[in-house]
Each structure stands twice: as structure tokens, then as C-alpha cells.
Design a protein around this motif. Structure first.
Motif, PDB file in Angstrom:
ATOM      1  N   ARG A  88       0.824  -1.211   0.000  1.00  0.00           N
ATOM      2  CA  ARG A  88       0.000   0.000   0.000  1.00  0.00           C
ATOM      3  C   ARG A  88       0.856   1.257   0.000  1.00  0.00           C
ATOM      4  O   ARG A  88       0.322   2.364  -0.113  1.00  0.00           O
ATOM      5  CB  ARG A  88      -0.912   0.017   1.232  1.00  0.00           C
ATOM      6  N   LEU A  89       2.160   1.089   0.153  1.00  0.00           N
ATOM      7  CA  LEU A  89       3.044   2.247   0.251  1.00  0.00           C
ATOM      8  C   LEU A  89       3.692   2.556  -1.084  1.00  0.00           C
ATOM      9  O   LEU A  89       3.850   1.683  -1.940  1.00  0.00           O
ATOM     10  CB  LEU A  89       4.128   1.988   1.308  1.00  0.00           C
ATOM     11  N   PHE A 104       2.364  15.573   5.162  1.00  0.00           N
ATOM     12  CA  PHE A 104       1.735  16.737   4.544  1.00  0.00           C
ATOM     13  C   PHE A 104       0.445  16.333   3.835  1.00  0.00           C
ATOM     14  O   PHE A 104      -0.573  17.029   3.920  1.00  0.00           O
ATOM     15  CB  PHE A 104       2.718  17.372   3.557  1.00  0.00           C
ATOM     16  N   LEU A 105       0.480  15.214   3.120  1.00  0.00           N
ATOM     17  CA  LEU A 105      -0.720  14.745   2.435  1.00  0.00           C
ATOM     18  C   LEU A 105      -1.812  14.380   3.443  1.00  0.00           C
ATOM     19  O   LEU A 105      -2.991  14.670   3.237  1.00  0.00           O
ATOM     20  CB  LEU A 105      -0.391  13.543   1.550  1.00  0.00           C
ATOM     21  N   THR A 106      -1.427  13.763   4.558  1.00  0.00           N
ATOM     22  CA  THR A 106      -2.384  13.428   5.612  1.00  0.00           C
ATOM     23  C   THR A 106      -3.020  14.688   6.185  1.00  0.00           C
ATOM     24  O   THR A 106      -4.232  14.733   6.446  1.00  0.00           O
ATOM     25  CB  THR A 106      -1.692  12.621   6.718  1.00  0.00           C
ATOM     26  N   ARG A 107      -2.211  15.725   6.388  1.00  0.00           N
ATOM     27  CA  ARG A 107      -2.731  16.982   6.924  1.00  0.00           C
ATOM     28  C   ARG A 107      -3.786  17.579   6.000  1.00  0.00           C
ATOM     29  O   ARG A 107      -4.844  18.020   6.443  1.00  0.00           O
ATOM     30  CB  ARG A 107      -1.572  17.982   7.088  1.00  0.00           C
ATOM     31  N   GLY A 145      -4.753   9.672   4.096  1.00  0.00           N
ATOM     32  CA  GLY A 145      -3.701  10.288   3.304  1.00  0.00           C
ATOM     33  C   GLY A 145      -2.588   9.326   2.943  1.00  0.00           C
ATOM     34  O   GLY A 145      -2.148   9.269   1.788  1.00  0.00           O
ATOM     35  N   TRP A 146      -2.129   8.535   3.913  1.00  0.00           N
ATOM     36  CA  TRP A 146      -1.024   7.610   3.652  1.00  0.00           C
ATOM     37  C   TRP A 146      -1.417   6.560   2.614  1.00  0.00           C
ATOM     38  O   TRP A 146      -0.599   6.135   1.810  1.00  0.00           O
ATOM     39  CB  TRP A 146      -0.576   6.922   4.937  1.00  0.00           C
TER      40      TRP A 146
END
Length: 624
Positions: A88-89, A104-107, A145-146
Motif C-alpha cells: 500500500r506504500l 503533509f498529504l495526511t494533513r 492520506g497515507w
């Protein structure tokens, strides 16, 4: 462009969805995914070859264009998506740089507000454009986000590749456009894809520079017509838009692109002065340059306005910042890829010869050459800046150099093939051999891309993901306890994670859950408004306190929001946090050190202490 984007999104979405429906073995323990990747790459390159043939023969033009978009986005999806199909990464997992990018994407998945990736009550310092779009996509799809990082990264590169192809098609013959776009896409996949937001700009930069030179150059172009007359204000507006988008995506690439356009403007002004007899002849060039700059700045304000407002409001950055305190070996020497014994080295050598040989007769060569020269000037300036205690992070421009020389190499291959064909009286066998050599070279390079990215792919399988799982099926790391840590925090503090500030040295926790952090991973990724050094000193001073009263008093006197919780590691000596400090000019440029808190410091009813695996979660009671 709209049609091309739709095709790229459809191809990448369908491809990634299909890859996810099959239980693939891990890339680092089996050759199955490599084999399937190669088959898909052959199919994509064959479709690209067919589109070039049709475009060159001017048959089924619309269908050929759509085929080229689908095949190019398919090449991106297969080359990156298939090797990562069992995890998934994304490339590089959640390690080091990819950690703060995921954070940052999670935020921005949690909220569309332009907020710093780590620190509460601060605007972002790093450009939020790519992350904001990804966050909104993840939010609409209901993904964390992750989890959205990998499919969004691959799809965004596929979209950028076809946008670059469309732009090339407006600047050169359609068949040449496909060839140039394929070459630059393959190079970016191999050397720039771990930074997906940078890869997007790297793909668009070569045609954007050709566009810029078309706007600024007063000399005649490849077709004998005035470049200014053919492109003019449309090209100037397009160049300004590209620079503006670059400013919202990647500051370093914006700097290089703006430098290159400035060099073009100076060169164009000098040429206009010579051809017109006075400096008044250069006024149209300078006017277009001013418009380009104005458009770029207006677009840049979309993401930069909150940070600038904070600075103008009196919150000045602390110190000089350490974002540029990094000098690896690659940044201490000039890159000369044209002398490397490899396929990309050969392509760059062809490109170098072509740039020099066609410098006076080809507008494309002039534009790409005026992009290559600033790269080398940037490298030299970066090395000189080391005397002042900083760098310009020139090592990150190597992929830009490869892309520019690779684009030139694609045009060079066509020109050299034409010359060889003419020298052999247009012998069809010679043409067939040349086409075969080019096709086999493209396949050889493409199928080796997963090997170039082996370390990055391996990390995607060995890092523990947000579900506490490791894709290679080995025992997960400490991050497998993050879900339990999150349960403790939400039950003791409240369900809205973005309401709370958590101090932890395991900052990958913040990449999975949108809590704000009290301290960033390292000073190099910290917002300069956050005063990283002062925060680190404060943390160290708390460990020396003797009571909970002293600790709470110290927190109440902070100029920043105090932690609502601390996630420690357990040790025999007490509760520990492993922090980082900048030690530039050393390489590595980060030194890790441990701060140990006595357990007795939190033996107070105003704190709740919970053990979770290797972690100790300390939360502060409301009102304490």
C-alpha cells in the motif's frame, strides 16, 4: 489537455485497480512482478510506436493521439504500479523524506485549510499545491492520506506525462512529440519518481522552456518564421502559468526554471538590440518577461500568501533556517552524464552533441541549451555557497539535467538517423535497423527502471504501513502499535485528532494520523517560523525538571502551543525521546541524540500514563 488528462486518469485508475485485485508476491522476494511489468512495458511501447507511425503517416490522427496518451500513461502505471502492486506504500515507504511528504498529504486530507504539516497555528512553508490536490482527492474517495499517496503519486505522474506530450505536440511535429515525451517520461520514472510532486514539474519543464524561448526570442525558428510572431503573447502567458504552478509544487525547480527564463530574456534582449540597432528593440522582450513574472507571482500567491502574511505580520523566521544544509557527494561535483557508460549516458551524449551542433539553427536546441547552462551555473553557485555555510541543493537538479539532455537526445536520434539514411541513399534496410535499435534501446532502458528503483521499492515493502502491516509478510515494526496509540489518544483527549498537539520522536505516527506535532522530524523539514532549535532546547530542559508542577508551569510559559500528549519510548532509565540536530557541513548532516525523562515526573493525577507495546503515552488532563 482536458481530454488527455481524462485518458491518463482512466488508464492509471483502471490499471491500479486491476493490480490491486490480484494477490501478487512481494517485489523483493519474487521476479513475478518484474516479469509482468516487462510484458506491460512492451505493450505500452509498442502502442507508442504505432502512434508514432500513424502520426508520421498522418493517418487516423485523432485516434493516434488518444492512443499515445493511453500508452504513455499506461507506461507510467505499469512501470511504477506493478512493482508496488503488493504494497500500500509508495516508493521509499514512510522513511526519511517520504515521511514528511506523507505527513503533509495526511494533513491536507484531513482539512483543505493551508496549514503546516506538523506545527499547529502556522501556515505551510513547503508549497502545498500537489499535496492539496491529493488531499482533496483522498478526502472525496474516503481514503486516509497515507493510503492515497501511492495511487495519487502514480496517477499524477501519468497526468503530467500526457500533459507534457500535449504541450510538445503544440511545439513540434506530433510524431516527434511522442518520441520526446516517451524519452523524458522514462528518465523521470527512473530518476525522479520518488519525489512525485517534483517529477510532475520535471516532465513539463523541457517543453515549457521551448515555449518560453518562443515567447521571448526575436530570432527565426526552426520553420523559418519569427518565433515571436508564431508564439507571442500566448506563449508568454503559458510560460507564466507554468512558473506559477511550479511555485505551488516545488520551490527548487521553480528557482531553476525562473533562472533559465531570466537567462533567456537577457539573451533575447541582447539579440533584439543587435537586430534593431538600439535597446528600444528589446522592449517587447522585456515586456513579455515582466508579464511572465507577474502571472507566475499571482499564481504562486495561491499557496504562498498565508506564509507571507504571517511573516509580514511580524512572525519572522528564526535564524537562517537549515533547509539548505545538505551537501552529499553528488552536490560536490558537476554531473556529466554524457560520459557515463549507460543507455541514458549515450542518449545524453547524443543530446549534448545535438545541442552544440544545432545551437545556431534550431530554436528547440537553443531553448533546451538555455536550460542546461543554468543547471551547471546553479551547481557552481551551490558549491560556492558552501563557503557561506549553505548550499543551493544543486544535487536535486540532476534529474532536470537528465531530462533536458534526454529530450535533446530524442531529437538528436531523429536527426542523426535522417543523416545516416541520406548518406546510404535512403536504404530501407538502414532505416529498419535504426528504428529497431531505437525501439530496443527504449525497451532495455524501460525494463531496467525497477532495478534502478530497487532500494525505494524494497522500502515500500519493508516499512510498516498505516494498518500495522508489512507487505513482505515479515513481522512489522513498532509502527504496528500506532493504531493502539491512536485509540488511547482519542479516548483520553477527544475524537478530533487535529485539535491536539502530540510530542513524539516517532514522527511517522503523524504521517498516519493528522495530529499536530510539537516538533518536526529534523530542522531541515521544519517550518522556519516554528523555531526548531528553541523547541529542542525546551524539550531538553523539561527532562531536567523535578516535579509535575514545574513541568506544567514550563508548558504554560511557552510561546507556542504546549503538547497535549507525549508518546515516549520505554527504556530502563525512563521515558525517552530520540531527537535530531543539524550537524552540517558533516555528511550525514543529522545527529540523533536521546533525551530521557524520569518516570516520576508524570506520577501526578494531572497526567494519564498508558503503556502501549514499546511506547508510553502520556496525556495531560483537560484544564490541568
Amino acid at each position: 489537455m482536458v481530454a488527455a488528462v481524462v485518458v491518463a486518469v482512466l488508464v492509471s485508475s483502471v490499471g491500479l485497480f486491476a493490480f490491486g485485485r490480484v494477490q501478487w508476491p512481494a517485489f523483493n522476494s519474487s521476479n513475478v512482478t518484474q516479469a509482468v511489468t516487462t510484458v506491460m512495458q512492451v505493450a505500452a511501447l509498442a502502442a507508442l510506436g504505432l502512434s508514432i507511425f500513424l502520426l508520421r503517416r498522418r493517418k487516423f490522427m485523432r485516434g493516434a493521439r488518444v492512443l499515445s496518451w493511453a500508452a504513455l500513461s499506461g507506461l507510467v502505471t505499469a512501470t511504477l504500479g506493478m512493482p508496488l502492486a503488493a504494497t500500500r506504500l509508495y516508493l521509499h515507504g514512510i522513511s526519511v523524506d517520504q515521511e514528511f511528504r506523507t505527513e503533509f498529504l495526511t494533513r491536507l486530507t484531513d482539512s483543505p485549510a493551508l496549514r503546516d504539516m506538523t506545527y499547529a497555528d502556522l501556515p505551510p512553508f513547503y508549497p502545498a499545491g500537489w499535496f492539496w490536490i491529493g488531499g482533496r482527492v483522498a478526502n472525496v474517495l474516503g481514503m486516509d492520506g497515507w493510503e492515497a499517496f501511492k495511487p495519487y503519486a502514480i496517477a499524477s505522474i501519468a497526468v503530467a506525462a500526457v500533459l507534457a506530450l500535449v504541450l510538445w505536440s503544440e511545439l513540434v511535429r506530433s510524431d516527434l512529440a511522442v518520441l520526446a515525451a516517451t524519452a523524458t517520461t522514462a528518465i523521470v520514472l527512473a530518476y525522479g519518481s520518488p519525489e512525485p510532486y517534483g517529477a510532475v514539474i520535471a516532465l513539463l519543464l523541457p517543453p515549457a522552456l521551448v515555449l518560453a524561448w518562443g515567447a521571448l526570442s526575436p530570432v527565426r525558428g526552426d520553420d523559418g518564421r519569427s518565433a515571436n510572431g508564431r508564439q507571442g503573447w500566448g506563449a508568454a502567458i503559458g510560460t507564466g502559468m507554468f512558473l506559477g504552478v511550479a511555485a505551488t509544487f516545488y520551490t527548487l525547480y521553480l528557482g531553476l526554471a525562473a533562472f533559465a527564463v531570466t537567462v533567456m530574456a537577457v539573451a533575447a534582449a541582447i539579440l533584439a538590440r543587435r537586430s534593431g540597432g538600439s535597446w528600444r528593440a528589446a522592449l517587447p522582450v522585456l515586456t513579455k518577461f515582466a508579464v511572465i513574472a507577474a502571472i507566475a507571482m499571482l499564481i504562486a500567491l495561491i499557496v504562498w500568501a498565508p506564509f507571507l502574511a504571517e511573516v509580514l505580520g511580524g512572525n519572522s523566521p528564526s535564524g537562517s533556517g537549515t533547509a539548505t544544509h545538505y551537501l552529499p557527494e553528488a552536490g560536490a561535483r558537476l554531473p556529466l552524464p554524457m560520459f557515463h557508460a549507460s543507455l541514458v549516458g549515450l542518449l545524453c551524449l547524443l543530446g549534448t552533441v545535438w545541442l552544440i551542433g544545432r545551437a545556431t539553427s534550431s530554436r528547440r536546441a537553443q531553448a533546451l541549451g538555455l536550460g542546461v547552462v543554468p543547471v551547471y551555473l546553479w551547481y557552481l553557485a551551490s558549491m560556492a555557497f558552501t563557503v557561506l555555510g549553505n548550499t543551493l541543493l544543486a544535487f536535486r537538479l540532476e534529474v532536470i539535467l537528465l531530462v533536458l539532455l534526454g529530450a535533446a537526445g530524442a531529437f538528436a536520434f531523429v536527426d542523426f538517423s535522417r543523416w545516416i539514411s541520406l548518406a546510404t541513399s535512403d536504404n530501407p534496410r538502414v532505416r529498419t535497423v535504426l528504428v529497431a535499435v531505437g525501439a530496443l534501446g527504449a525497451l532495455a532502458f524501460a525494463q531496467n527502471i525497477p532495478q534502478v528503483l530497487t532500494n525505494e521499492i524494497n522500502l515500500a515493502y519493508s516499512d510498516t504501513d498505516g494498518n500495522g502491516e508489512r507487505a513482505e509478510q515479515r513481522p512489522p515494526g513498532a509502527a504496528s502499535y500506532f493504531g493502539e496509540v491512536d485509540d488511547v489518544l482519542t479516548s483520553q483527549l477527544g475524537p478530533e485528532r487535529s485539535d491536539w498537539v502530540v510530542l513524539t520522536a516517532d514522527t511517522s505516527f503523524l504521517a498516519y494520523y493528522p495530529y499536530f506535532g510539537f516538533q518536526a522530524l529534523t530542522s531541515h523539514y521544519a517550518n522556519p517560523l516554528a523555531d526548531f532549535a528553541a523547541r529542542a532546547a525546551a524539550i531538553e530542559s523539561w527532562a531536567e525538571l523535578g516535579s509535575a508542577d514545574e513541568l506544567i508551569a514550563a508548558w504554560d510559559e511557552l510561546p507556542w502551543r504546549a503538547p497535549d500528549a507525549i508518546v515516549f519510548r520505554q527504556s530502563a532509565e525512563g521515558y525517552t525521546l530520540r531527537l535530531a540536530e543539524d550537524v552540517y557541513p558533516n555528511d550525514p548532516n543529522v545527529r540523533r541524540y536521546t533525551v530521557t525523562f524520569p518516570e516520576e515526573l508524570f506520577d501526578d493525577p494531572r497526567f494519564a500514563v498508558t503503556e502501549v507495546g514499546p511506547f508510553v503515552v502520556v496525556t495531560r488532563a483537560a484544564g490541568a
